[in-house]
Design an enzyme around this catalytic site. Structure first.
Site, PDB file in Angstrom:
ATOM      1  CD  GLU A 276      12.241  35.593  67.689  1.00  0.00           C
ATOM      2  OE1 GLU A 276      13.044  35.354  68.153  1.00  0.00           O
ATOM      3  OE2 GLU A 276      11.523  36.198  68.001  1.00  0.00           O
TER       4      GLU A 276
ATOM      5  CB  CYS B 218      15.146  41.968  64.278  1.00  0.00           C
ATOM      6  SG  CYS B 218      16.376  42.236  65.197  1.00  0.00           S
TER       7      CYS B 218
ATOM      8  CG  HIS C 121      14.950  38.338  67.976  1.00  0.00           C
ATOM      9  ND1 HIS C 121      15.055  38.157  67.109  1.00  0.00           N
ATOM     10  CD2 HIS C 121      15.697  39.962  68.665  1.00  0.00           C
ATOM     11  CE1 HIS C 121      15.745  38.333  66.788  1.00  0.00           C
ATOM     12  NE2 HIS C 121      16.464  39.684  66.830  1.00  0.00           N
TER      13      HIS C 121
END
Length: 544
Positions: free
Chosen positions: A518, A382, A516
């Site tokens: 994750e 990001c 993102h």
């Protein structure tokens, strides 16, 4: 019809209700049941999207674009079930919707009150979209006795009457503290907490007792006697060596057996916990170690990067590698006396995560430059990708004044405010100075990958879908200049307007992503980017 499990907490906060809910969901899944987990948050914010990470930890984003509590990340990581907008509710959202209805006249002149209007709204939330699951686990945020949680406890009481006691079970988490001066564990806080919950009309069937040492049988008997539960329903919850051992630990303690017994289910299949044992085997019997430097601005609170930390661990699981994380405040590299070489040279890889605001940005850019020049594996997420683009513009593309409009006016807006984009709901438009809450590019969006790119090889497919949470984008007008400087745009939105991934093909491992990743990583299904990043760090460690 779905059965409901209500999880509450007493004595103090941070007892692990989120991990309990996630672990219980995983254990029920392991027996073949379909589960769904929900979070009730008593605070008045509509969602945590405008809250500082230091206040509330990370904001977890779902595929459908909800900004939610970080506990939903635990739910997804443990069960693999994608959460939705309808899985997190706050007092603020409930009141906002009720007041909107009142203004429209939906209540036909009635006096709007906590009971029945607020409690009915909470119950509707709990019951919605549950026809396709066997169990719904509802975690109530906060601590029993808090003023703001009272409407939620009252809603639980009503639901237990509405649905019947054979359809609902209450699990209460408490603390059994060790008092050093007395040299013993104290059960009184648990007794008081259960008494408080019972006074509100909810008698728990199962107690989860957090303690830093084993709970003697005599203490379990005392808690059972005073709290009106079976002794076997007093579940000791010791601190775990690793959070992925918690499902196994709770199963050994009998949590899932007691919950099923409380429902009157006596013929449930035995759980298949193979994948959890495999995860712990990989964690316990690692074959190598790497050290990853995370250069961010919220490093003082690990929960601010909760999903990121777990995704790095998952990458380690994929490679049978122990991942050591060095949390580095980006601001230290903005001081003339700082020694960036001493800080970053010992690392096997560098990651610059997401964030908002100018603070620490030049330190992040300096970290990107160091990773590029020293050929250390780099991963930008990001804002981290945006800093990589600004660094590339300044130092390899000859655009010395490159910056982002997020930090103020600039003559070279390599990164700028995204004003419109296509979503599944149609064209989305935003303007400078508008509301902050819920106005970013949120949720899952597709991206197309360059067929010859590094990321195409990592993903193994041409199109991906990843979750976003950002208000600014890399300006595609600078694409040609950046690519001449060696920074290739290897992933774009399907319409070709929004850069999603950049990489440096001439670097051992240099990737920046606007999304993102994750948020979609699981211990039993590590995200390919994190698995690849740790693999690159492992190769780097062998070169040192």
């Amino acid at each position: 019809m779905a059965r409901f499990i209500f999880v509450t907490g007493g004595v103090v906060s941070s007892l692990g209700k989120g991990l309990l809910s996630a672990s219980l969901g995983a254990l029920l899944q392991a027996r073949g049941y379909k589960v769904r987990i929900r979070k009730f948050d008593p605070y008045l914010n509509v969602d945590p999207g405008t809250m500082s990470p230091y206040q509330h930890g990370e904001v977890y984003v779902t595929d459908d674009g909800a900004e939610t509590d970080l506990d939903l990340g635990h739910y997804e990581r443990y069960t693999g079930v994608s959460s939705r907008q309808s899985d997190n509710i706050t007092t603020g959202r409930i009141y906002r919707d009720i007041i909107a209805k009142e203004r429209r006249g939906d209540y036909l002149g009635a006096t709007v009150q906590v009971i029945p209007h607020v409690t009915n709204a909470i119950k509707e939330f709990a019951l919605a979209e549950t026809d396709d699951v066997d169990f719904v686990i509802c975690e109530i945020g906060g601590t029993v006795g808090d003023i703001e949680s009272l409407p939620f406890i009252e809603s639980i009481r009503q639901l237990r009457n509405d649905l019947g006691r054979d359809q609902t079970v209450s699990v209460h988490t408490t603390l059994v503290p060790w008092i050093a001066a007395a040299g013993e564990l104290k059960t009184k806080p648990t007794q008081q907490s259960v008494r408080e919950l019972s006074s509100l009309g909810v008698q728990p069937e199962v107690l989860l007792c957090r303690s830093d040492r084993p709970l003697p049988e005599s203490e379990r008997e005392k808690i059972a006697l005073f709290c009106n539960v079976r002794k076997s329903a007093v579940i000791p919850a010791l601190d775990a060596r690793n959070i992925y051992d918690v499902p196994l630990q709770y199963h050994e303690a009998g949590l899932d057996d007691e919950v099923l017994y409380a429902f009157g289910i006596k013929d449930a299949p035995a759980p298949d916990l193979t994948r959890w044992r495999e995860i712990m085997d990989r964690i316990d019997h690692y074959e190598s170690e790497v050290t990853i430097g995370v250069v961010g601005k919220y490093v003082g609170l690990p929960d601010a990067y909760k999903s990121l930390r777990e995704a790095l661990v998952h990458g380690g699981i994929a490679n049978r590698t122990k991942v050591n994380i060095e949390w580095i405040d980006a601001e230290i590299f903005e001081h003339p006396e700082s020694d960036i070489v001493a800080q970053l040279e010992p690392l096997n890889a560098i990651l610059v995560p997401g964030g908002f605001g100018e603070r620490g940005s030049e330190g992040k850019i300096a970290s990107v430059k160091f990773a590029r020049e020293r050929e250390i594996p780099f991963f930008g997420i990001c804002l981290g990708m945006q800093m990589a683009c600004i660094e590339g513009a300044r130092n390899t593309a000859g655009i010395s004044e490159a910056s982002t409009t997020e930090f103020g006016p600039t003559s070279e807006p390599v990164v700028g405010l995204i004003t419109e984009w296509m979503s599944p709901e149609g064209l989305q438009a935003r303007a400078e100075g508008g509301d902050l809450g819920g106005t970013m590019r949120l949720g899952a969006y597709p991206a197309k990958l360059d067929g010859n790119s590094v990321v195409r090889g990592i993903y193994g497919k041409d199109e991906i879908s990843e979750r976003h949470r950002h208000r600014y984008e890399v300006n595609s007008h600078y694409k040609d200049a950046l690519e001449k400087g060696g920074l290739v745009f290897s992933g774009m939105s399907p319409d070709g307007r929004l850069p999603e991934i950049v990489e440096r093909p001439d670097h051992p491992w240099f990737i920046g992503v606007q999304f993102h990743p994750e948020l979609k990583s699981r211990p039993f299904d590590p995200h390919p980017l994190f698995a690849g990043f740790i693999e690159a760090a492992l190769k780097q460690s062998r070169l040192v």
